[in-house]
Design an enzyme around this catalytic site. Structure first.
Site, PDB file in Angstrom:
ATOM      1  N   LYS A  68     -18.128  -3.101   1.710  1.00 24.48           N
ATOM      2  CA  LYS A  68     -18.190  -3.214   3.166  1.00 24.48           C
ATOM      3  C   LYS A  68     -17.287  -2.210   3.879  1.00 24.48           C
ATOM      4  CE  LYS A  68     -19.625  -8.053   3.411  1.00 24.48           C
ATOM      5  NZ  LYS A  68     -19.338  -9.387   3.982  1.00 24.48           N
ATOM      6  N   ASP A  73     -21.454 -10.730   9.926  1.00 20.94           N
ATOM      7  CA  ASP A  73     -20.763 -11.780   9.170  1.00 20.94           C
ATOM      8  C   ASP A  73     -20.217 -12.868  10.097  1.00 20.94           C
ATOM      9  OD1 ASP A  73     -21.163 -10.906   6.575  1.00 20.94           O
ATOM     10  OD2 ASP A  73     -19.402  -9.612   6.573  1.00 20.94           O
TER      11      ASP A  73
END
Length: 272
Positions: A72, A108
């Protein structure tokens, strides 16, 4: 599904990634929408291999990617265009490739808030502190979402206090390293391994969320429910961020097909 030579290729990238349920969700949506596209899984061996995948995207071979651990941070660093949300999170779980350029975004935190809203609809995030267990890769995005959602304070409890302190210092005074945790109203588990938490330490807690979705009912959630707390499972986070991810990658909203129902049917089919 009918796949032609004009099919779009998208997918999820991580290491490991074989456990991911994202292909189950996205391919069900692609089929329901009648789209000429495929959503696959990619497992680069290392950072260099991840860069190769990004170059394939820039070359027009991949349309978009969901990104999971441990890539990420690298996903954010490689992007030409970064959303404000991804920048605040310090990571990206979404990449879209258009005309040789890379766009980065993060859903997220959106997934976390949606899971709370769906599975703990009576819980008021603004009332009291949140206890956050863990300080790993998903933590910064989750804490940022909690603050944006109105949490007055987030308390970080991590096995390594220095790592918790480093995470807290990326935010303002509303985020601190654990001291007194008794007043926490919500307890969130972001630890990847097994978590044995004693909920008697948080007598004011009314809800608990586990970011893990395999198994769906974790020991952490079982212990929380035994104390009378409302439990929120990690599958709610996965499905909560899946819709915005689909829209970001394919430039259209997903069809009206409940992803949780799709995943539960898939998991039931895997049982012996």
């Amino acid at each position: 599904m009918r796949i032609t030579g004009a099919a779009l290729l998208a997918g999820v990238v991580g290491q490991p990634v074989a456990h991911s349920l994202s292909p189950v969700i996205h391919n069900a949506w692609l089929e329901a929408a009648g789209m000429d596209a495929v959503y696959a899984a990619f497992a680069p061996l290392d950072e260099a291999a991840f860069d190769v995948l990004i170059q394939a995207g820039r070359a027009g071979m991949i349309h978009g990617l969901n990104v999971t651990a441990p890539f990420k941070g690298q996903a954010l660093a490689c992007a030409d265009e970064v959303s404000d949300t991804a920048r605040a999170c310090g990571s990206a779980n979404l990449l879209a490739f258009r005309d040789g350029r890379v766009r980065a975004h993060s859903t997220d935190g959106e997934g976390l808030l949606k899971a709370l809203g769906e599975q703990a609809p009576d819980f008021d995030l603004t009332v009291g502190p949140v206890l956050f267990l863990g300080a790993g890769g998903a933590a910064r995005a989750a804490v940022a979402a909690l603050l944006d959602g109105g949490a007055p304070e987030v308390v970080i409890l991590n096995r390594t206090p220095e790592r918790a302190q480093a995470l807290a210092e990326t935010f303002d005074e509303r985020v601190r390293v654990a001291g007194d945790i008794a007043g926490a109203r919500l307890v969130i588990n972001a630890v990847s391994g097994p978590m044995d938490f004693d909920f008697s330490r948080t007598p004011e807690a009314v809800a608990a969320l586990d970011m893990t979705y395999k198994p769906l009912e974790t020991p952490f959630l079982t212990a929380a429910r035994a104390r009378g707390l409302t439990g929120v499972d990690g599958l709610g986070m996965l499905t909560g961020q899946a819709g915005p991810s689909f829209a970001f990658i394919f430039d259209r909203e997903p069809p009206d097909l409940d992803p949780r129902t799709v995943v539960l049917a898939h998991l039931e089919g895997l049982e012996p």
